[in-house]
Design a protein around this motif. Structure first.
Motif, PDB file in Angstrom:
ATOM      1  N   GLU A   1      18.722  -3.935   3.343  1.00  0.00           N
ATOM      2  CA  GLU A   1      17.308  -4.220   3.093  1.00  0.00           C
ATOM      3  C   GLU A   1      16.351  -3.180   3.142  1.00  0.00           C
ATOM      4  N   HIS A   2      16.302  -2.339   4.119  1.00  0.00           N
ATOM      5  CA  HIS A   2      15.538  -1.129   4.386  1.00  0.00           C
ATOM      6  C   HIS A   2      15.727  -0.130   3.167  1.00  0.00           C
ATOM      7  N   ASP A   3      16.922   0.041   2.811  1.00  0.00           N
ATOM      8  CA  ASP A   3      17.381   0.804   1.624  1.00  0.00           C
ATOM      9  C   ASP A   3      16.543   0.344   0.381  1.00  0.00           C
ATOM     10  N   GLU A   4      16.605  -0.888   0.123  1.00  0.00           N
ATOM     11  CA  GLU A   4      15.836  -1.641  -0.994  1.00  0.00           C
ATOM     12  C   GLU A   4      14.201  -1.204  -0.964  1.00  0.00           C
ATOM     13  N   MET A   5      13.861  -1.552   0.169  1.00  0.00           N
ATOM     14  CA  MET A   5      12.336  -1.358   0.501  1.00  0.00           C
ATOM     15  C   MET A   5      11.969   0.148   0.076  1.00  0.00           C
ATOM     16  N   LEU A   6      12.874   1.002   0.682  1.00  0.00           N
ATOM     17  CA  LEU A   6      12.503   2.429   0.557  1.00  0.00           C
ATOM     18  C   LEU A   6      12.759   2.786  -1.216  1.00  0.00           C
TER      19      LEU A   6
ATOM     20  N   LEU B   1       0.814  -1.224  -0.095  1.00  0.00           N
ATOM     21  CA  LEU B   1      -0.042   0.116   0.147  1.00  0.00           C
ATOM     22  C   LEU B   1       0.676   1.156   0.043  1.00  0.00           C
ATOM     23  N   ALA B   2       1.953   1.331   0.886  1.00  0.00           N
ATOM     24  CA  ALA B   2       3.018   2.396   0.752  1.00  0.00           C
ATOM     25  C   ALA B   2       3.359   2.755  -0.500  1.00  0.00           C
ATOM     26  N   ALA B   3       3.678   1.767  -1.315  1.00  0.00           N
ATOM     27  CA  ALA B   3       4.361   1.799  -2.565  1.00  0.00           C
ATOM     28  C   ALA B   3       3.357   2.435  -3.659  1.00  0.00           C
ATOM     29  N   GLU B   4       2.234   2.158  -3.121  1.00  0.00           N
ATOM     30  CA  GLU B   4       1.045   2.718  -4.191  1.00  0.00           C
ATOM     31  C   GLU B   4       0.569   3.832  -4.010  1.00  0.00           C
ATOM     32  N   LEU B   5       0.659   4.305  -2.509  1.00  0.00           N
ATOM     33  CA  LEU B   5      -0.114   5.502  -2.093  1.00  0.00           C
ATOM     34  C   LEU B   5       0.717   6.583  -1.357  1.00  0.00           C
ATOM     35  N   ARG B   6       2.097   6.357  -1.407  1.00  0.00           N
ATOM     36  CA  ARG B   6       2.898   7.286  -0.652  1.00  0.00           C
ATOM     37  C   ARG B   6       3.024   8.475  -1.112  1.00  0.00           C
ATOM     38  N   SER B   7       3.079   9.465  -0.452  1.00  0.00           N
ATOM     39  CA  SER B   7       3.563  10.972  -0.901  1.00  0.00           C
ATOM     40  C   SER B   7       4.606  11.450  -0.565  1.00  0.00           C
ATOM     41  N   ASP B   8       5.111  12.484  -1.160  1.00  0.00           N
ATOM     42  CA  ASP B   8       6.482  12.831  -1.045  1.00  0.00           C
ATOM     43  C   ASP B   8       7.039  13.092   0.452  1.00  0.00           C
ATOM     44  N   LEU B   9       6.102  13.541   1.262  1.00  0.00           N
ATOM     45  CA  LEU B   9       6.454  13.738   2.603  1.00  0.00           C
ATOM     46  C   LEU B   9       6.558  12.458   3.636  1.00  0.00           C
ATOM     47  N   ASP B  10       5.557  11.329   2.899  1.00  0.00           N
ATOM     48  CA  ASP B  10       5.897  10.051   3.490  1.00  0.00           C
ATOM     49  C   ASP B  10       7.156   9.683   3.289  1.00  0.00           C
ATOM     50  N   LEU B  11       7.878   9.747   1.884  1.00  0.00           N
ATOM     51  CA  LEU B  11       8.986   9.258   1.473  1.00  0.00           C
ATOM     52  C   LEU B  11      10.167   9.767   2.258  1.00  0.00           C
ATOM     53  N   ARG B  12      10.110  11.203   2.797  1.00  0.00           N
ATOM     54  CA  ARG B  12      10.986  11.904   3.509  1.00  0.00           C
ATOM     55  C   ARG B  12      10.886  11.433   5.086  1.00  0.00           C
ATOM     56  N   THR B  13       9.808  10.993   5.391  1.00  0.00           N
ATOM     57  CA  THR B  13       9.606  10.399   6.888  1.00  0.00           C
ATOM     58  C   THR B  13      10.374   9.032   6.822  1.00  0.00           C
ATOM     59  N   ILE B  14       9.832   8.115   6.050  1.00  0.00           N
ATOM     60  CA  ILE B  14      10.649   7.012   5.971  1.00  0.00           C
ATOM     61  C   ILE B  14      12.109   7.101   5.712  1.00  0.00           C
ATOM     62  N   ALA B  15      12.692   7.952   4.971  1.00  0.00           N
ATOM     63  CA  ALA B  15      13.971   7.817   4.782  1.00  0.00           C
ATOM     64  C   ALA B  15      14.599   8.746   6.157  1.00  0.00           C
ATOM     65  N   ARG B  16      14.029   9.488   6.865  1.00  0.00           N
ATOM     66  CA  ARG B  16      14.645   9.882   8.130  1.00  0.00           C
ATOM     67  C   ARG B  16      14.704   8.897   9.164  1.00  0.00           C
ATOM     68  N   ARG B  17      13.495   7.906   9.177  1.00  0.00           N
ATOM     69  CA  ARG B  17      13.671   6.740  10.165  1.00  0.00           C
ATOM     70  C   ARG B  17      14.680   5.916   9.843  1.00  0.00           C
ATOM     71  N   GLN B  18      14.842   5.666   8.483  1.00  0.00           N
ATOM     72  CA  GLN B  18      15.991   4.617   8.009  1.00  0.00           C
ATOM     73  C   GLN B  18      17.281   5.404   8.205  1.00  0.00           C
ATOM     74  N   LYS B  19      17.780   6.358   8.272  1.00  0.00           N
ATOM     75  CA  LYS B  19      18.781   7.235   8.756  1.00  0.00           C
ATOM     76  C   LYS B  19      18.961   6.983  10.587  1.00  0.00           C
ATOM     77  N   GLU B  20      17.828   7.033  11.122  1.00  0.00           N
ATOM     78  CA  GLU B  20      17.873   6.848  12.659  1.00  0.00           C
ATOM     79  C   GLU B  20      18.085   5.358  12.794  1.00  0.00           C
ATOM     80  N   PHE B  21      17.673   4.452  12.058  1.00  0.00           N
ATOM     81  CA  PHE B  21      18.084   2.827  12.381  1.00  0.00           C
ATOM     82  C   PHE B  21      19.625   2.943  11.987  1.00  0.00           C
TER      83      PHE B  21
END
Length: 239
Positions: free
Chosen positions: A187-192, A101-121
């Motif tokens: 794996e997280h980077d690939e999912m993003l 669903l994320a791949a289908e419906l994500r917004s640019d803001l969602d992408l920035r949030t996911i990327a920020r969470r990945q950096k924290e991880f």
């Protein structure tokens, strides 16, 4: 009131402190499965009455981290290895659906949030802090779930992720025993990337592979350290 008077504790902060302290100790496996949580001893430890301790334990119970036995004693919830295949089955479905669903419906803001969470991880992985790793891992996946715009699936997924955080600690321990340095960051980077590209099929396949890696490593760790004859129950192939 004199200026030297001791400040009063804000109502409810005692409960929050006890809850968060015990939760972190349980998740980090400092408090082992089956450990008894005695209200009187905990009240003495935290220098407070039994009431906030009791309320903190109720909150831990709501999160499936402690259980009350028939003799009314409270213990840290066991890690039920026998039901692990069913847990992974549910996690796999939730992880795949939310990531699709994320791949289908994500917004640019969602992408920035996911990327920020990945950096924290990645930062937590670099420091080798398991508690921070499990927390930031969950936040990464929940950022994906929120991008999927289905609060029911997201809530179900969040509960499963919370239930699996102690098992994730063992997963990290197994990976650190091996020679490979990479944990879950690639794996997280690939999912993003799949979510960014709106590649629903690839996002689904990566989410499934992510679950299988967690399952296999956890079971291997248990077989090597606790279970000599544990059977590994396989998931089916990616759809």
């Amino acid at each position: 009131m004199g200026k030297d008077a001791a400040p009063k504790r804000v109502k409810g902060t005692g409960v929050k402190f006890v809850y968060e302290t015990l939760r972190d100790e349980i998740l980090a496996l400092d408090l082992q499965p089956g450990a008894v949580l005695d209200e009187s001893s905990l009240a003495e430890r935290f220098s407070m009455s039994r009431s906030p301790v009791r309320e903190a334990i109720v909150r831990l119970s709501a999160g499936d981290l402690v259980v009350t036995l028939s003799n009314r004693s409270t213990v840290v919830a066991p890690i039920d290895v026998q039901s692990f295949p069913k847990y992974v089955e549910a996690l796999d479905i939730a992880q795949r659906m939310n990531t699709r669903l994320a791949a289908e419906l994500r917004s640019d803001l969602d992408l920035r949030t996911i990327a920020r969470r990945q950096k924290e991880f990645v930062t937590a992985v670099g420091k080798g802090e398991h508690l921070a790793m499990s927390e930031t891992n969950m936040l990464f996946h929940m950022a994906i779930a929120h991008a999927g715009r289905n609060p029911y699936l997201a809530a179900f997924y969040e509960r499963l992720l919370n239930q699996g955080r102690r098992m994730l600690h063992l997963h990290f321990a197994y990976l650190e025993q091996g020679s490979e340095e990479v944990l879950l960051t690639d794996e997280h980077d690939e999912m993003l990337a799949a979510i960014r590209d709106r590649d629903v099929a690839r996002a689904d396949a990566l989410a499934h592979a992510h679950t299988r890696q967690f399952r296999d490593n956890f079971m291997q760790f248990m077989k090597q350290n606790y279970l000599k004859d544990a059977e590994l129950v396989a998931l089916g192939p990616a759809a």
